[in-house]
Design an enzyme around this catalytic site. Structure first.
Site, PDB file in Angstrom:
ATOM      1  N   SER A 159       0.753  -1.299   0.055  1.00  0.00           N
ATOM      2  CA  SER A 159      -0.031  -0.143  -0.123  1.00  0.00           C
ATOM      3  C   SER A 159       0.871   1.129  -0.079  1.00  0.00           C
ATOM      4  CB  SER A 159      -0.809   0.055   1.207  1.00  0.00           C
ATOM      5  OG  SER A 159      -1.408   1.289   1.551  1.00  0.00           O
TER       6      SER A 159
ATOM      7  N   TYR B  23      -2.491  -1.430  10.411  1.00  0.00           N
ATOM      8  CA  TYR B  23      -2.384  -1.551   9.031  1.00  0.00           C
ATOM      9  C   TYR B  23      -0.868  -0.736   8.427  1.00  0.00           C
ATOM     10  CZ  TYR B  23      -3.990  -0.977   3.973  1.00  0.00           C
ATOM     11  OH  TYR B  23      -3.963  -0.965   2.613  1.00  0.00           O
TER      12      TYR B  23
ATOM     13  N   LYS C 116       2.156  -2.901   6.402  1.00  0.00           N
ATOM     14  CA  LYS C 116       2.339  -2.552   5.288  1.00  0.00           C
ATOM     15  C   LYS C 116       3.525  -2.304   4.991  1.00  0.00           C
ATOM     16  CE  LYS C 116      -1.735  -3.742   3.638  1.00  0.00           C
ATOM     17  NZ  LYS C 116      -1.738  -4.938   2.453  1.00  0.00           N
TER      18      LYS C 116
END
Length: 267
Positions: free
Chosen positions: A137, A150, A154
């Site tokens: 991401s 997150y 990532k």
């Protein structure tokens, strides 16, 4: 890298980027194992793609499930040429994220990649080729406001893809790392932090404010084009590269700017 005639596994392919990648690969004459935690969704996607696709349901954070994907691909189509580690989850919000949320995010967003590489890369080295595509991401290059698990996982996905390419790139193993910003998927519809709607709304607002929201099909097209050129970093949102350069050029200024952005979003 040409995809025609190749055998691929795409995880998280019951919807979103994964489903679009599976469709794009089949359209390019590849054969694909469509994998997803939601086995029914995977089966639906595979059925729509015809006899060049088959479906497997299961949690790819489990090494036995990854082994099953590989065994299915080999049985149905032949040796695996390409692995798309695309499955991903959001996790929790900030310091109040639970141990279970952290563990789940680490398992799906990082260790699923590690376990797949462990099972595939030695064989690719022996055969002289293989392609590993990691869906990370833009959060893995920058950050994700509103979700510590997150953002952290990532970043780790990017780091593992870098390590994999450096370590095995001269042995025939090609690696690409996909780092989009907003994409019209379930993560951007509330699944980023499903247990905390308020935190999810803030994180999603940050993504949507930062740049355009692309379709999954647009992202899939970008991935296939980048693989043809064997680019490591795949950026469907080209502006992410300049953001990343700004971050590296003056880290303190970048952090201060992100704090201001965060406050503006809250206001």
């Amino acid at each position: 890298m040409e995809t025609a005639g190749k055998v691929a596994i795409v995880t998280g392919a019951g919807a979103g980027i994964g489903a679009a990648l599976a469709a794009r690969l089949v359209a390019g004459d590849a054969r694909v194992v469509v994998a997803d935690l939601d086995g029914d969704s995977a089966a639906k996607v595979a059925a729509e793609l015809g006899d060049k696709a088959t479906a497997v349901g299961g949690d790819v954070a489990d090494e036995q499930v990854v082994a099953q994907l590989i065994a299915t691909a080999e049985r149905e189509f032949g040796p695996v040429d390409m692995y798309f580690a695309n499955a991903g989850i959001g996790g929790g919000p900030g310091l109040d994220s639970t141990e279970d949320q952290w563990a789940a995010a680490i398992g799906v967003n990082v260790m699923a990649h590690v376990r797949a590489a462990k099972l595939l890369v030695p064989g690719w080295v022996e055969r002289g080729g293989g392609y590993f595509v990691s869906t990370a991401s833009a959060a893995g290059l920058l950050t994700q406001l509103g979700s510590a698990p997150y953002s952290v996982t990532k970043h780790a996905a990017v780091a593992f893809a870098e390590w994999l390419s450096i370590t095995y790139g001269d042995k025939g193993v090609r690696v690409s790392c996909l780092c989009p910003m907003g994409v019209d998927t379930r993560l951007l519809s509330g699944d980023l932090i499903p247990e905390n709607p308020d935190a999810a709304a803030f994180a999603i607002k940050a993504v949507k404010t930062a740049g355009a929201v692309l379709s999954a099909e647009e992202v899939a097209d970008t991935v296939i084009e980048a693989m043809a050129a064997e680019h490591f970093l795949i950026l469907p949102h080209p502006e992410v590269l300049q953001m990343y350069r700004n971050k590296g050029a003056d880290y303190d200024r970048w952090i201060a700017g992100m704090r201001r952005f965060q406050e503006a979003l809250r206001g």
